[in-house]
Design an enzyme around this catalytic site. Structure first.
Site, PDB file in Angstrom:
ATOM      1  N   HIS A 145      21.751  -6.528  -4.173  1.00  0.00           N
ATOM      2  CA  HIS A 145      22.212  -5.852  -5.396  1.00  0.00           C
ATOM      3  C   HIS A 145      22.368  -6.823  -6.575  1.00  0.00           C
ATOM      4  O   HIS A 145      21.959  -6.532  -7.689  1.00  0.00           O
ATOM      5  CB  HIS A 145      23.544  -5.153  -5.082  1.00  0.00           C
ATOM      6  CG  HIS A 145      23.836  -3.965  -5.937  1.00  0.00           C
ATOM      7  ND1 HIS A 145      24.484  -2.852  -5.480  1.00  0.00           N
ATOM      8  CD2 HIS A 145      23.572  -3.715  -7.241  1.00  0.00           C
ATOM      9  CE1 HIS A 145      24.611  -1.969  -6.455  1.00  0.00           C
ATOM     10  NE2 HIS A 145      24.068  -2.476  -7.540  1.00  0.00           N
TER      11      HIS A 145
ATOM     12  N   GLY B 289      13.161   8.231  -9.903  1.00  0.00           N
ATOM     13  CA  GLY B 289      14.110   8.481  -8.820  1.00  0.00           C
ATOM     14  C   GLY B 289      15.417   8.971  -9.415  1.00  0.00           C
ATOM     15  O   GLY B 289      15.633   8.874 -10.635  1.00  0.00           O
ATOM     16  N   LEU B 290      16.289   9.490  -8.561  1.00  0.00           N
ATOM     17  CA  LEU B 290      17.610   9.909  -9.033  1.00  0.00           C
ATOM     18  C   LEU B 290      18.609   8.785  -8.756  1.00  0.00           C
ATOM     19  O   LEU B 290      18.752   8.346  -7.611  1.00  0.00           O
ATOM     20  CB  LEU B 290      18.065  11.180  -8.304  1.00  0.00           C
ATOM     21  CG  LEU B 290      19.370  11.777  -8.848  1.00  0.00           C
ATOM     22  CD1 LEU B 290      19.105  12.565 -10.145  1.00  0.00           C
ATOM     23  CD2 LEU B 290      20.045  12.691  -7.829  1.00  0.00           C
ATOM     24  N   GLY B 291      19.294   8.298  -9.794  1.00  0.00           N
ATOM     25  CA  GLY B 291      20.376   7.329  -9.608  1.00  0.00           C
ATOM     26  C   GLY B 291      21.569   8.019  -8.987  1.00  0.00           C
ATOM     27  O   GLY B 291      21.752   9.231  -9.150  1.00  0.00           O
TER      28      GLY B 291
ATOM     29  N   LYS C  90      21.375  -0.758  -1.107  1.00  0.00           N
ATOM     30  CA  LYS C  90      21.558  -2.135  -1.583  1.00  0.00           C
ATOM     31  C   LYS C  90      22.698  -2.827  -0.865  1.00  0.00           C
ATOM     32  O   LYS C  90      23.722  -2.204  -0.544  1.00  0.00           O
ATOM     33  CB  LYS C  90      21.865  -2.140  -3.093  1.00  0.00           C
ATOM     34  CG  LYS C  90      20.935  -1.280  -3.912  1.00  0.00           C
ATOM     35  CD  LYS C  90      21.154  -1.445  -5.408  1.00  0.00           C
ATOM     36  CE  LYS C  90      20.401  -0.386  -6.192  1.00  0.00           C
ATOM     37  NZ  LYS C  90      21.125   0.883  -6.331  1.00  0.00           N
TER      38      LYS C  90
ATOM     39  N   ASP D 227      18.092   6.531  -5.398  1.00  0.00           N
ATOM     40  CA  ASP D 227      18.551   5.142  -5.506  1.00  0.00           C
ATOM     41  C   ASP D 227      20.028   5.080  -5.114  1.00  0.00           C
ATOM     42  O   ASP D 227      20.900   5.486  -5.885  1.00  0.00           O
ATOM     43  CB  ASP D 227      18.367   4.647  -6.946  1.00  0.00           C
ATOM     44  CG  ASP D 227      18.812   3.201  -7.103  1.00  0.00           C
ATOM     45  OD1 ASP D 227      18.032   2.304  -6.741  1.00  0.00           O
ATOM     46  OD2 ASP D 227      19.956   2.964  -7.568  1.00  0.00           O
TER      47      ASP D 227
ATOM     48  N   GLY E 255       0.818  -1.210   0.000  1.00  0.00           N
ATOM     49  CA  GLY E 255       0.000   0.000   0.000  1.00  0.00           C
ATOM     50  C   GLY E 255       0.852   1.260   0.000  1.00  0.00           C
ATOM     51  O   GLY E 255       0.338   2.362  -0.177  1.00  0.00           O
TER      52      GLY E 255
ATOM     53  N   TYR F 192      28.466   2.141  -4.277  1.00  0.00           N
ATOM     54  CA  TYR F 192      28.724   3.371  -5.033  1.00  0.00           C
ATOM     55  C   TYR F 192      29.733   4.271  -4.307  1.00  0.00           C
ATOM     56  O   TYR F 192      30.211   5.256  -4.861  1.00  0.00           O
ATOM     57  CB  TYR F 192      27.421   4.145  -5.323  1.00  0.00           C
ATOM     58  CG  TYR F 192      26.383   3.356  -6.111  1.00  0.00           C
ATOM     59  CD1 TYR F 192      26.745   2.240  -6.871  1.00  0.00           C
ATOM     60  CD2 TYR F 192      25.040   3.716  -6.095  1.00  0.00           C
ATOM     61  CE1 TYR F 192      25.791   1.513  -7.580  1.00  0.00           C
ATOM     62  CE2 TYR F 192      24.086   2.994  -6.815  1.00  0.00           C
ATOM     63  CZ  TYR F 192      24.471   1.884  -7.543  1.00  0.00           C
ATOM     64  OH  TYR F 192      23.520   1.175  -8.239  1.00  0.00           O
TER      65      TYR F 192
ATOM     66  N   PRO G  94       7.630   7.300  -5.572  1.00  0.00           N
ATOM     67  CA  PRO G  94       7.637   8.158  -6.756  1.00  0.00           C
ATOM     68  C   PRO G  94       8.118   7.391  -7.995  1.00  0.00           C
ATOM     69  O   PRO G  94       9.090   6.623  -7.926  1.00  0.00           O
ATOM     70  CB  PRO G  94       8.623   9.270  -6.380  1.00  0.00           C
ATOM     71  CG  PRO G  94       8.606   9.304  -4.886  1.00  0.00           C
ATOM     72  CD  PRO G  94       8.410   7.877  -4.454  1.00  0.00           C
ATOM     73  N   ALA G  95       7.429   7.609  -9.125  1.00  0.00           N
ATOM     74  CA  ALA G  95       7.685   6.827 -10.342  1.00  0.00           C
ATOM     75  C   ALA G  95       8.941   7.250 -11.095  1.00  0.00           C
ATOM     76  O   ALA G  95       9.198   6.771 -12.201  1.00  0.00           O
ATOM     77  CB  ALA G  95       6.475   6.908 -11.266  1.00  0.00           C
TER      78      ALA G  95
END
Ligand SMILES: NC(=O)c1ccc[n+]([C@@H]2O[C@H](COP(=O)([O-])OP(=O)(O)OC[C@H]3O[C@@H](n4cnc5c(N)ncnc54)[C@H](OP(=O)(O)O)[C@@H]3O)[C@@H](O)[C@H]2O)c1
Length: 336
Positions: free
Chosen positions: A122, A28-30, A91, A58, A21, A63, A25-26
């Site tokens: 990941h 995102g910022l990588g 991740k 994300d 539920g 990273y 947001p459809a």
């Protein structure tokens, strides 16, 4: 800094509903700098993107930038955006499959958060590659996919949900045969599968499978990752932003071909996570701008080239294998 004119109201950004539920947001910022954009630059982009209206980020421990992003996230919240308005993904890296709790604790500390919205495994292999390595790099004790081992990791992921450290757990770089086993054995179902998706690699079957099984598909490399590391390039690769169909649609709408790729992704129902330090506003504006026509959507559906860019060679476990072994291209899990 983003000016007031360069701000999209987060309330108008399309949302995905998850099986719990919750809404995500459809777009995102990588935050993967592809080994050449520095961590401070990315942290700055995170702040700029939040002022521009992004609420979904994300992240990943591998990273190497969760600490500066954590400082940025703290500043964003100090500036008045509430934690509940943000969607933060992190991740579990491949060398931490045996220490899920410790790895999540570290990401939470680095990101300066008390919980994550989504925590992903990941890759489904425990095979490590050092940051910045080249395509020939192999993990000394690399392993194939072993369901029992994956589920051992997944049980710890489930604990994170029980402990309230993460709201959702999910998978990444999976295939249909692997996901079938995880869905069969999971107590807490994956909420998301993160996978490569762009107009030249649409993965229609996997996309459908994910969505039909109550998960949401998050798409990485949505514009074809023009800045990806050397290890992820082969001569056969194609660039969706150079496709004449995409270029023509971009010309018609007066937008960059990259923005066409992102509009297509959101309209198709997936959740793209474009990386950008220079164009994040245009990408968000594209998503809330005039939609692509159904004819344009059909034209893009017809240019799929099954061109996987992130092949993952560094995760292979046996000498002489080709990257297809990682992706179960025969329809069943590649035997050890
Ligand atoms: N789960 C996984 O295994 C996995 C694997 C790969 C990636 N990811 C995630 O997915 C994210 C996105 O993938 P990616 O970074 O490889 O590729 P991408 O988002 O397809 O491409 C990013 C590149 O496109 C450029 N770009 C973006 N929007 C543009 C626009 N409107 N006009 C012109 N250029 C534009 C960016 O340049 P500028 O910076 O100059 O704007 C950047 O060089 C990563 O950052 C990471 O968070 C996850």
């Amino acid at each position: 800094m983003t000016s007031a004119l360069q701000r999209i109201d987060p309330a108008v950004i399309p949302q995905r509903i998850l099986y719990t539920g919750a809404t995500m947001p459809a777009i995102g910022l990588g935050t993967f700098g592809s080994d050449h954009v520095s961590a401070p630059q990315i942290a700055e982009a995170v702040k700029g993107a939040a002022s521009a209206g992004y609420r979904h980020f994300d992240c990943a421990s591998v990273y190497g930038n969760e600490k500066p992003i954590g400082v940025a996230l703290e500043e964003i919240q100090r500036g008045g955006i509430r934690r509940e308005e943000l969607w933060i993904t992190s991740k579990l890296w491949n060398d931490m499959h045996d220490d899920v709790i410790g790895s999540c604790r570290q990401s939470l500390a680095d990101l300066r958060l008390s919980y994550l919205d989504l925590y992903l495994v990941h890759w489904p292999f425990p095979n490590f590659h050092p940051p910045g390595c080249d395509v020939t790099s192999r993990c000394a004790n690399a392993r194939p996919y072993i369901q029992e081992n994956y589920m051992r990791t997944w049980r710890e992921m489930e604990k994170l949900v029980d402990m309230g450290w993460v709201r959702h757990i999910g998978t990444s770089n999976m295939t249909i045969p692997k996901l079938k086993l995880v869905l069969r054995d999971a107590r807490v179902k994956p909420a998301v599968n993160e996978m490569e998706m762009h107009p030249h690699f649409q993965q229609p079957e996997l996309f459908r499978f994910v969505e039909e099984n109550g998960m949401r598909a998050v798409g990485y490399c949505p514009v074809g990752s023009p800045g990806r590391p050397e290890r992820d390039r082969t001569p056969e690769d194609t660039a969706p932003t150079e496709d004449p169909v995409i270029i023509e649609i971009a010309r018609r709408h007066g937008i960059h071909p990259a923005v066409v790729c992102i509009k297509w992704a959101v309209q198709r129902g997936q959740t793209p996570i474009p990386f950008s330090v220079n164009h994040y506003f245009a990408n968000l504006a594209g998503v809330v701008g005039p939609p692509l026509s159904s004819e344009e959507m059909r034209a893009i559906a017809a240019i799929d080239r099954n061109c996987r860019l992130i092949k993952g060679q560094v995760f292979l476990w046996k000498p002489g294998q080709t990257w297809e072994a990682l992706w179960d291209t025969n329809g069943e899990i590649t035997p050890p």
